[in-house]
Design a protein around this motif. Structure first.
Motif, short mmCIF file in Angstrom:
data_model
loop_
_atom_site.label_atom_id
_atom_site.label_comp_id
_atom_site.label_asym_id
_atom_site.label_seq_id
_atom_site.Cartn_x
_atom_site.Cartn_y
_atom_site.Cartn_z
N LYS A 150 0.83 -1.21 0.00
CA LYS A 150 0.00 0.00 0.00
C LYS A 150 0.86 1.26 0.00
N SER A 151 1.97 1.22 0.74
CA SER A 151 2.75 2.44 0.90
C SER A 151 4.18 2.14 1.28
N GLY A 152 5.06 3.09 0.95
CA GLY A 152 6.42 3.10 1.45
C GLY A 152 6.65 4.40 2.19
N ILE A 153 7.03 4.31 3.46
CA ILE A 153 7.28 5.50 4.27
C ILE A 153 8.78 5.56 4.52
N LEU A 154 9.42 6.61 4.01
CA LEU A 154 10.87 6.71 4.01
C LEU A 154 11.29 7.80 4.99
N LEU A 155 11.91 7.39 6.09
CA LEU A 155 12.28 8.30 7.17
C LEU A 155 13.76 8.65 7.08
N GLU A 249 9.43 6.20 -13.52
CA GLU A 249 8.07 6.56 -13.14
C GLU A 249 7.28 5.39 -12.56
N ASP A 250 7.71 4.15 -12.81
CA ASP A 250 7.02 3.01 -12.20
C ASP A 250 7.09 3.10 -10.68
N ILE A 251 8.15 3.71 -10.18
CA ILE A 251 8.30 3.91 -8.74
C ILE A 251 7.84 5.30 -8.33
N TRP A 252 8.28 6.31 -9.06
CA TRP A 252 8.04 7.68 -8.64
C TRP A 252 6.62 8.18 -8.93
N GLY A 253 5.92 7.58 -9.91
CA GLY A 253 4.60 8.08 -10.26
C GLY A 253 4.68 9.29 -11.17
N ILE A 254 3.52 9.82 -11.53
CA ILE A 254 3.44 10.99 -12.40
C ILE A 254 2.47 12.00 -11.81
N GLU A 255 2.52 13.21 -12.32
CA GLU A 255 1.73 14.30 -11.74
C GLU A 255 0.23 14.13 -11.99
N GLN A 256 -0.14 13.68 -13.17
CA GLN A 256 -1.55 13.46 -13.48
C GLN A 256 -1.72 11.99 -13.85
N GLU A 257 -2.53 11.26 -13.11
CA GLU A 257 -2.68 9.83 -13.37
C GLU A 257 -4.12 9.42 -13.10
N VAL A 258 -4.63 8.52 -13.92
CA VAL A 258 -6.00 8.05 -13.74
C VAL A 258 -6.11 7.33 -12.41
N ALA A 259 -7.29 7.42 -11.82
CA ALA A 259 -7.48 6.93 -10.45
C ALA A 259 -7.16 5.44 -10.32
N PRO A 266 2.06 1.95 -5.04
CA PRO A 266 2.33 2.25 -3.64
C PRO A 266 2.56 3.73 -3.41
N LYS A 267 1.91 4.27 -2.41
CA LYS A 267 2.06 5.69 -2.09
C LYS A 267 3.35 5.88 -1.31
N LEU A 268 4.20 6.79 -1.78
CA LEU A 268 5.48 7.05 -1.12
C LEU A 268 5.40 8.35 -0.33
N PRO A 303 5.42 11.13 -5.06
CA PRO A 303 5.56 11.06 -3.60
C PRO A 303 5.24 12.38 -2.90
N ILE A 304 4.76 12.25 -1.68
CA ILE A 304 4.69 13.39 -0.76
C ILE A 304 6.06 13.51 -0.11
N MET A 305 6.67 14.69 -0.16
CA MET A 305 8.00 14.88 0.40
C MET A 305 7.97 16.03 1.40
N LEU A 306 8.31 15.73 2.63
CA LEU A 306 8.23 16.69 3.73
C LEU A 306 9.59 16.86 4.38
#
Length: 340
Positions: A150-155, A249-259, A266-268, A303-306
């Motif tokens: 479901k997700s990868g959380i990278l600390l 992009e298979d890992i990083w995703g893209i800015e606009q993507e169909v639902a 996986p959400k990063l 990814p969400i990057m904080l």
């Protein structure tokens, strides 16, 4: 059923669900450590995270159950009996393969769904564990694995150009000395073995300003047969291999993507330190600019990057386990709620 610890080995932590409700969704939280790779450093973090997830007020407690699991990287624990004893440390590639193999072998341990795969898996990686996490996701995708990541959380992730970080620059200079990891480990072990364990633990706590639990883990690491050599050799491989961004992009995703496609990816979530001594600010900022979400929007699968604003150190598990566990719990809760 109360949470259960795997106390048979210091190299594993296994916290099982607090209930066996047949109608519940079963989630796995899988922790991949940094270097030095001892899971004992994450004891408080994983306990806190498990308790918060299990007692979450965001959804009925019985509707979701959580198994939290983590293991030490190979070569850091003397009691890792399943590993063949080598005359030299384990490499980064071996650590990736071993972490993936363990993940693929985990199943629901008890209750009506015993032996089945988890409904969803949340990977957490710290430092080099984040690099291992991305490699695992990429390899699982290429093999068409049935695991539901479901997700990868990278600390405090070290996923690109670690040698350009302040600490990376310093240690890279030492690695120019021929056979430095082995020579340094021999010298260090000579000093360590002169000190009684109780005295060494006191010195570690005093010099490194560690709380007693972390000082005890560090003492065990320093006293282990290959721990120091393993840590230095793995660090050298990190300097050599963690360089350019190696994922697409298979890992990083893209800015606009169909639902439909976005939901399968996986959400990063990246959580960087501010002035992290193992992550150069300019390489961090370049990665955020190139790979992070451009702004809030449901269409993006990037990814969400904080960046931390609370002064948390790279080694968060020493003094800031509770606050980081609280953040991770909120992220996991939000992702589970978005599924329903």
């Amino acid at each position: 059923m109360p949470p259960k610890w795997d106390t048979a080995s210091s190299s594993q932590i296994s916290l099982c669900p607090k209930s066996n409700d047949e109608s519940a969704s079963y989630h796995l939280v899988y922790m991949i450590t940094g270097n030095p790779g001892l899971i004992g450093y994450y004891d408080t973090f994983l306990k806190t995270l498990h308790n918060r997830l299990s007692d979450s007020l965001h959804f009925p407690p019985k509707s979701n159950t959580f198994h939290v699991y983590g293991q030490s990287l190979a070569g850091f624990e003397d009691d890792t009996c399943s590993e063949p004893m080598l005359e030299s440390p384990y490499g980064l590639e071996y650590q990736i393969q071993r972490s993936q193999k363990t993940l693929e072998g985990l199943r629901i341990e008890s209750g009506p769904h015993k032996g089945e795969q988890f409904d969803s898996i949340f990977l957490i990686g710290h430092s080099v564990g984040s690099y291992i996490l991305l490699e695992i996701i990429q390899r699982l995708k290429k093999s068409s694995s049935p695991l539901k990541i479901k997700s990868g959380i990278l600390l405090f992730p070290t996923v690109t150009h670690i040698a350009q970080s302040p600490s990376g620059v310093k240690i890279s200079t030492l690695f120019r000395i021929p056979d430095f990891p082995r020579r340094a480990s021999i010298a260090a072990k000579g000093l360590v073995w002169l000190a009684p364990e109780g005295v060494l633990k006191w010195l570690v706590g005093l010099v490194a300003r560690m709380p007693p639990e972390a000082a005890e883990v560090t003492t065990r690491f320093l006293k282990s047969k290959m721990g120091i050599w393993q840590a230095l050799q793995l660090a050298k491989e990190e300097m050599d291999n963690i360089t350019e961004d190696r994922w697409d992009e298979d890992i990083w995703g893209i800015e606009q993507e169909v639902a439909e496609v976005k939901d399968e990816r996986p959400k990063l979530i990246f959580y960087f330190g501010d002035n992290d001594h193992w992550v150069a600010n300019h390489t961090r900022d370049a990665l955020i600019a190139a790979r992070g979400q451009a702004g809030p929007g449901n269409e993006s699968s990037k990814p969400i990057m904080l960046i931390d604003e609370n002064g948390v150190d790279h080694g968060f598990c020493i003094r800031h386990s509770e606050s980081i566990a609280e953040k991770v719990e909120v992220w996991i809760d939000d992702m589970i709620e978005s599924q329903t």
